[in-house]
Motif scaffolding. Structure first.
Motif, PDB file in Angstrom:
ATOM      1  N   LEU A 209       6.674  12.891 -15.229  1.00 51.86           N
ATOM      2  CA  LEU A 209       7.616  12.023 -15.938  1.00 51.86           C
ATOM      3  C   LEU A 209       8.661  11.457 -14.993  1.00 51.86           C
ATOM      4  N   LEU A 210       8.780  12.076 -13.800  1.00 47.43           N
ATOM      5  CA  LEU A 210       9.702  11.601 -12.772  1.00 47.43           C
ATOM      6  C   LEU A 210       8.949  11.005 -11.578  1.00 47.43           C
ATOM      7  N   GLY A 211       7.629  10.881 -11.704  1.00 46.22           N
ATOM      8  CA  GLY A 211       6.835  10.296 -10.635  1.00 46.22           C
ATOM      9  C   GLY A 211       6.516  11.253  -9.505  1.00 46.22           C
ATOM     10  N   TYR A 212       6.570  12.567  -9.778  1.00 48.74           N
ATOM     11  CA  TYR A 212       6.296  13.565  -8.732  1.00 48.74           C
ATOM     12  C   TYR A 212       5.063  14.385  -9.067  1.00 48.74           C
ATOM     13  N   GLU A 213       4.460  14.902  -8.000  1.00 50.41           N
ATOM     14  CA  GLU A 213       3.375  15.876  -8.152  1.00 50.41           C
ATOM     15  C   GLU A 213       3.444  16.849  -6.984  1.00 50.41           C
TER      16      GLU A 213
END
Length: 375
Positions: A209-213
């Motif tokens: 949801l924050l563009g992280y993985e």
């Protein structure tokens, strides 16, 4: 209302953090997709081992010792049998890297422990029948934590201190600005000044949801109970133990409250997706077969399998934890990747997360758990 801190994931680490934050006078919202304690994460199954001399590396020892202090405090505060000082026997070959790390930890930190031959082990605890090429290091001050009692204690204490719980909650949207965090649930909107993400196998779902993985790999694991002779295997007479001969890794518990001995395999397992329901125990032949073969080889051929359950490990590539701020989001903390050996540390991890959120620094060195190692 704008909370001081929101915690997404009210499992082992999240509930601990929520308790220590509430104890420090902060307003806290704890959000979980289930209703903890539950059986969908990594904390169920009644018991977990706490070891001080650490085969995964001496850097963990200060964290283990602080965790033990906090478990003792919790035990006294809540007046529950949260910790059983059974001792822990670490077993391996004399060329085992794991066992050599244990011995190094004992010497470096002057821990109370004995180095024993297989013959000495078999003589002291008749429930073992180890071959001569194995040896052990017995830690006298270590033992067993009652994991579900721990989580319920943290939840009750945090609630009494004013923490708010949002359970069986699905997060639809997460917005992070310089001013605050907004978390949109199905029927609630939560605002907070800081965010701690301790979501276990669901961490990357939240971070997306924050563009992280992050490099996290959820794995389905199992553990089993076996019917035993209580005069031999009861916790008053038999230790908890770990076993690592380089090719296979197991762990086990004495019988507590006449439940029988509990054994699991630490290595191996089947990868799962974060939103995937765990396949029931017995789906794979090795669920029962691996631990049964171990018991019959190293303990007794007469011990019979009683029941088994499933759980999840959320592994990092190196098996070490992640405890850090999220890059570019200095008021978002993440703690994850506890790789099947994290529960024993959850008291200290919760304390460290509360320190990091409140004052921006921690009383113990957490640099080995930085996200930088994956960049």
């Amino acid at each position: 209302m704008i909370y001081d801190i929101a915690v997404i994931g009210a499992g082992s680490m999240g509930l601990s953090a929520g308790y220590y934050l509430s104890k420090a006078g902060k307003t806290v919202a704890l959000i979980d997709s289930n209703d903890p304690p539950h059986s969908e994460g990594s904390h169920h199954g009644e018991t977990r081992i706490i070891r001080h001399a650490y085969g995964e590396g001496a850097a963990y020892v200060p964290l283990a010792l602080r965790s033990q202090e906090l478990w003792n405090d919790l035990n006294q505060t809540f007046n529950q049998d949260i910790f059983h000082q059974t001792g822990v026997l670490n077993i391996g070959g004399d060329n085992s890297v794991f066992l050599q790390n244990v011995i190094q930890s004992v010497r470096q930190y002057r821990l109370q422990a004995e180095i024993l031959s297989a013959k000495q082990i078999n003589s002291r605890w008749h429930g073992f029948r180890l071959p001569d090429h194995l040896m052990g290091v017995y830690e006298t001050n270590s033992g067993v934590l009652m994991s579900e009692k721990v989580l319920q204690s943290y939840r009750d204490l945090a609630t009494a201190l004013g923490a708010s719980f949002y359970t069986n909650a699905y997060i639809h949207h997460l917005d992070v600005t310089n001013q605050h965090i907004t978390i949109q649930l199905s029927s609630d909107t939560i605002k907070a000044k800081q965010l701690i993400i301790t979501a276990g196998k669901g961490t990357n779902q939240i971070l997306s949801l924050l563009g992280y993985e992050l490099p996290l790999f959820p794995v389905r694991k199992t553990f089993s109970w076996f019917k035993t002779d209580e005069s031999i295997y009861h916790s008053d007479a038999f230790p908890a133990w770990s076993f690592d001969n380089g090719n296979e890794k197991y762990y086990g518990f004495p019988s507590i409250d006449n439940a029988g001995i509990k054994i699991g395999r630490h290595d191996g397992g089947h990868p799962v997706k974060a939103d995937e329901a765990l396949k029931t125990f017995g789906t794979y032949r090795e669920d029962k077969e691996d631990v049964s073969q171990f018991v019959h080889r190293y303990m007794s051929p007469n011990i019979q399998h009683s029941q088994g359950k499933v759980c999840t490990y959320t592994n990092t590539p190196d098996g070490d934890f992640i405890i850090d701020r999220l890059p570019n989001y200095q008021h978002v903390l993440v703690a994850c990747g506890f790789s099947g050996h994290g529960f024993k540390f959850s008291s200290a991890v919760g304390e460290l997360l509360s320190q990091l959120a409140i004052r921006g620094e921690t009383s113990l060195d957490i640099s080995p758990f930085s996200l930088n190692r994956f960049v």
